[in-house]
Design a protein around this motif. Structure first.
Motif, PDB file in Angstrom:
ATOM      1  N   HIS A 113       0.836  -1.200  -0.457  1.00  0.00           N
ATOM      2  CA  HIS A 113      -0.259  -0.241  -0.276  1.00  0.00           C
ATOM      3  C   HIS A 113       1.056   0.803  -0.185  1.00  0.00           C
ATOM      4  O   HIS A 113       2.053   1.385   0.248  1.00  0.00           O
ATOM      5  CB  HIS A 113      -0.594   0.071   1.368  1.00  0.00           C
ATOM      6  N   HIS A 114       0.600   2.693  -0.858  1.00  0.00           N
ATOM      7  CA  HIS A 114       0.722   3.156  -0.670  1.00  0.00           C
ATOM      8  C   HIS A 114       0.915   4.750   0.097  1.00  0.00           C
ATOM      9  O   HIS A 114       1.505   5.567   0.560  1.00  0.00           O
ATOM     10  CB  HIS A 114       0.622   4.545  -1.537  1.00  0.00           C
ATOM     11  N   GLN A 115       0.136   4.106   1.364  1.00  0.00           N
ATOM     12  CA  GLN A 115       0.033   5.520   2.587  1.00  0.00           C
ATOM     13  C   GLN A 115      -0.104   4.734   3.848  1.00  0.00           C
ATOM     14  O   GLN A 115      -1.010   3.268   3.864  1.00  0.00           O
ATOM     15  CB  GLN A 115      -1.027   6.162   2.537  1.00  0.00           C
ATOM     16  N   VAL A 116      -0.198   5.493   5.442  1.00  0.00           N
ATOM     17  CA  VAL A 116      -0.826   5.238   6.464  1.00  0.00           C
ATOM     18  C   VAL A 116      -1.089   6.433   7.018  1.00  0.00           C
ATOM     19  O   VAL A 116      -0.939   7.359   6.412  1.00  0.00           O
ATOM     20  CB  VAL A 116       0.378   4.444   7.313  1.00  0.00           C
ATOM     21  N   ILE A 117      -1.931   6.246   8.239  1.00  0.00           N
ATOM     22  CA  ILE A 117      -2.326   6.599   9.003  1.00  0.00           C
ATOM     23  C   ILE A 117      -2.128   6.489  10.223  1.00  0.00           C
ATOM     24  O   ILE A 117      -1.910   5.201  11.013  1.00  0.00           O
ATOM     25  CB  ILE A 117      -4.044   6.754   9.272  1.00  0.00           C
ATOM     26  N   VAL A 118      -1.424   7.700  11.046  1.00  0.00           N
ATOM     27  CA  VAL A 118      -0.844   7.488  12.374  1.00  0.00           C
ATOM     28  C   VAL A 118      -1.856   8.286  12.898  1.00  0.00           C
ATOM     29  O   VAL A 118      -1.590   9.685  13.106  1.00  0.00           O
ATOM     30  CB  VAL A 118       1.022   7.813  12.204  1.00  0.00           C
ATOM     31  N   PRO A 119      -2.257   7.821  14.412  1.00  0.00           N
ATOM     32  CA  PRO A 119      -2.859   8.927  15.755  1.00  0.00           C
ATOM     33  C   PRO A 119      -1.721   9.687  15.736  1.00  0.00           C
ATOM     34  O   PRO A 119      -0.656   9.104  16.132  1.00  0.00           O
ATOM     35  CB  PRO A 119      -3.059   7.794  16.407  1.00  0.00           C
ATOM     36  N   VAL A 120      -2.084  10.845  16.215  1.00  0.00           N
ATOM     37  CA  VAL A 120      -1.293  11.500  17.542  1.00  0.00           C
ATOM     38  C   VAL A 120      -2.206  11.981  18.796  1.00  0.00           C
ATOM     39  O   VAL A 120      -3.324  12.617  18.466  1.00  0.00           O
ATOM     40  CB  VAL A 120      -1.025  12.617  16.241  1.00  0.00           C
ATOM     41  N   THR A 121      -1.648  11.710  19.757  1.00  0.00           N
ATOM     42  CA  THR A 121      -2.074  12.295  20.809  1.00  0.00           C
ATOM     43  C   THR A 121      -1.355  12.377  21.420  1.00  0.00           C
ATOM     44  O   THR A 121       0.711  12.728  21.900  1.00  0.00           O
ATOM     45  CB  THR A 121      -2.471  10.111  21.745  1.00  0.00           C
ATOM     46  N   GLU A 122      -1.447  13.886  22.790  1.00  0.00           N
ATOM     47  CA  GLU A 122      -0.472  14.565  23.299  1.00  0.00           C
ATOM     48  C   GLU A 122       0.271  15.079  21.773  1.00  0.00           C
ATOM     49  O   GLU A 122       1.677  15.532  23.216  1.00  0.00           O
ATOM     50  CB  GLU A 122      -0.227  14.121  24.615  1.00  0.00           C
ATOM     51  N   GLY A 123       0.275  15.164  20.921  1.00  0.00           N
ATOM     52  CA  GLY A 123       1.497  15.798  20.233  1.00  0.00           C
ATOM     53  C   GLY A 123       2.393  14.580  19.977  1.00  0.00           C
ATOM     54  O   GLY A 123       3.829  15.107  19.185  1.00  0.00           O
ATOM     55  N   ARG A 124       2.456  13.310  20.013  1.00  0.00           N
ATOM     56  CA  ARG A 124       3.011  12.724  19.895  1.00  0.00           C
ATOM     57  C   ARG A 124       2.797  11.665  18.819  1.00  0.00           C
ATOM     58  O   ARG A 124       1.478  11.078  19.067  1.00  0.00           O
ATOM     59  CB  ARG A 124       3.713  11.473  21.205  1.00  0.00           C
ATOM     60  N   LEU A 125       3.497  10.718  17.664  1.00  0.00           N
ATOM     61  CA  LEU A 125       3.023   9.585  17.402  1.00  0.00           C
ATOM     62  C   LEU A 125       2.204   8.257  18.209  1.00  0.00           C
ATOM     63  O   LEU A 125       2.893   8.618  18.682  1.00  0.00           O
ATOM     64  CB  LEU A 125       3.521   8.793  16.328  1.00  0.00           C
ATOM     65  N   ASP A 126       1.197   8.206  17.804  1.00  0.00           N
ATOM     66  CA  ASP A 126       0.499   6.502  19.213  1.00  0.00           C
ATOM     67  C   ASP A 126       1.263   6.234  18.246  1.00  0.00           C
ATOM     68  O   ASP A 126      -0.107   4.968  17.739  1.00  0.00           O
ATOM     69  CB  ASP A 126      -0.533   7.204  19.022  1.00  0.00           C
ATOM     70  N   LEU A 127       2.377   4.677  18.320  1.00  0.00           N
ATOM     71  CA  LEU A 127       2.845   3.941  17.478  1.00  0.00           C
ATOM     72  C   LEU A 127       2.858   3.202  18.708  1.00  0.00           C
ATOM     73  O   LEU A 127       3.259   3.638  20.242  1.00  0.00           O
ATOM     74  CB  LEU A 127       3.779   4.359  17.104  1.00  0.00           C
ATOM     75  N   GLY A 128       2.539   1.720  18.747  1.00  0.00           N
ATOM     76  CA  GLY A 128       3.267   1.377  19.620  1.00  0.00           C
ATOM     77  C   GLY A 128       5.304   0.585  19.894  1.00  0.00           C
ATOM     78  O   GLY A 128       5.440   1.321  19.567  1.00  0.00           O
ATOM     79  N   PRO A 129       5.065  -0.149  20.943  1.00  0.00           N
ATOM     80  CA  PRO A 129       6.516   0.239  21.244  1.00  0.00           C
ATOM     81  C   PRO A 129       7.359  -0.139  20.062  1.00  0.00           C
ATOM     82  O   PRO A 129       8.125  -0.211  20.286  1.00  0.00           O
ATOM     83  CB  PRO A 129       6.402  -0.982  22.024  1.00  0.00           C
ATOM     84  N   TRP A 130       7.937  -1.043  18.983  1.00  0.00           N
ATOM     85  CA  TRP A 130       8.318  -1.604  17.874  1.00  0.00           C
ATOM     86  C   TRP A 130       7.276  -0.944  16.813  1.00  0.00           C
ATOM     87  O   TRP A 130       8.935  -1.225  16.131  1.00  0.00           O
ATOM     88  CB  TRP A 130       8.362  -3.298  18.303  1.00  0.00           C
ATOM     89  N   GLN A 131       6.870  -0.115  16.982  1.00  0.00           N
ATOM     90  CA  GLN A 131       6.194   0.297  15.709  1.00  0.00           C
ATOM     91  C   GLN A 131       6.973   1.041  14.988  1.00  0.00           C
ATOM     92  O   GLN A 131       7.800   2.448  15.759  1.00  0.00           O
ATOM     93  CB  GLN A 131       5.073   0.858  15.249  1.00  0.00           C
TER      94      GLN A 131
END
Length: 153
Positions: A113-131
Motif C-alpha cells: 500500500h502507498h499510505q498509512v495513517i498514524v494517530p497523534v496523541t498529546e503531540g506524539r505519534l501514537d505507535l506501538g512499542p516496536w512500530q
C-alpha cells in the motif's frame, strides 16, 4: 482544525530500499502544533509504498524476499519454483511492453500500500512499542516524492 503539509523527495542509491521516516513524521507533527489528530503519510509514486513495522534488519530481508516471491522481479532469477510459477506468461510482465522493467514494483505497491495513517496523541505519534514508519522504494534511483499531512487540534 489545523492542517500542515510536508513534502519530502527521495533519490535512493539502489533500486530497492527501506528508509525509516518516523522522525520525519514526528517533526511534521511538531511543526504543525497538533496535540490530537492524525498524520497521513503517502508515497506519491506507484512503485513506492509506506508501511509501519518493526525496524529489524532480518524482518526487512524476510519481507523483501516474500515480496519477491509473490511479485518476482523479472530482472533477476526467480528465488524458487513458486516465484517462477508466479511470473506472468510468457515469463515477463505485460507492463514491460512499453519499455519499462518495473512491473514487479507496481505489484509490490499493491501488496504493501502507498499510505498509512498514524494517530497523534498529546503531540506524539501514537505507535506501538516496536512500530516505526518506513518509506519503501521498489524502483528507485530517481527522484520520488512523499507527502506528510497532519490534521488536528
Amino acid at each position: 482544525m489545523k492542517s500542515h503539509t510536508v513534502y519530502r523527495t527521495f533519490q535512493t542509491e539502489s533500486r530497492r530500499e527501506l528508509i525509516r521516516i518516523t522522525e520525519d513524521v514526528q517533526s511534521a507533527v511538531d511543526d504543525a502544533g497538533v496535540a490530537e489528530g492524525l498524520a497521513l503519510v503517502a508515497a506519491m509514486h506507484i512503485t513506492a509504498a509506506v508501511w509501519i513495522n518493526d525496524d529489524e534488519p532480518g524482518l526487512h530481508e524476510d519481507v523483501m524476499e516474500w515480496l519477491d516471491k509473490v511479485a518476482p522481479p523479472s530482472w533477476k532469477q526467480p528465488a524458487d519454483d513458486v516465484a517462477r510459477q508466479l511470473l506472468p506468461d510468457p515469463g515477463d510482465y505485460r507492463h514491460h511492453r512499453g519499455g519499462e522493467d518495473n512491473g514487479d514494483a507496481h505489484l509490490k505497491n499493491l501488496l504493501v500500500h502507498h499510505q498509512v495513517i498514524v494517530p497523534v496523541t498529546e503531540g506524539r505519534l501514537d505507535l506501538g512499542p516496536w512500530q516505526q514508519v518506513f518509506y519503501c522504494e521498489f524502483d528507485g534511483r530517481r527522484p520520488k516524492r512523499m507527502i506528510i499531512k497532519v490534521l488536528g487540534e
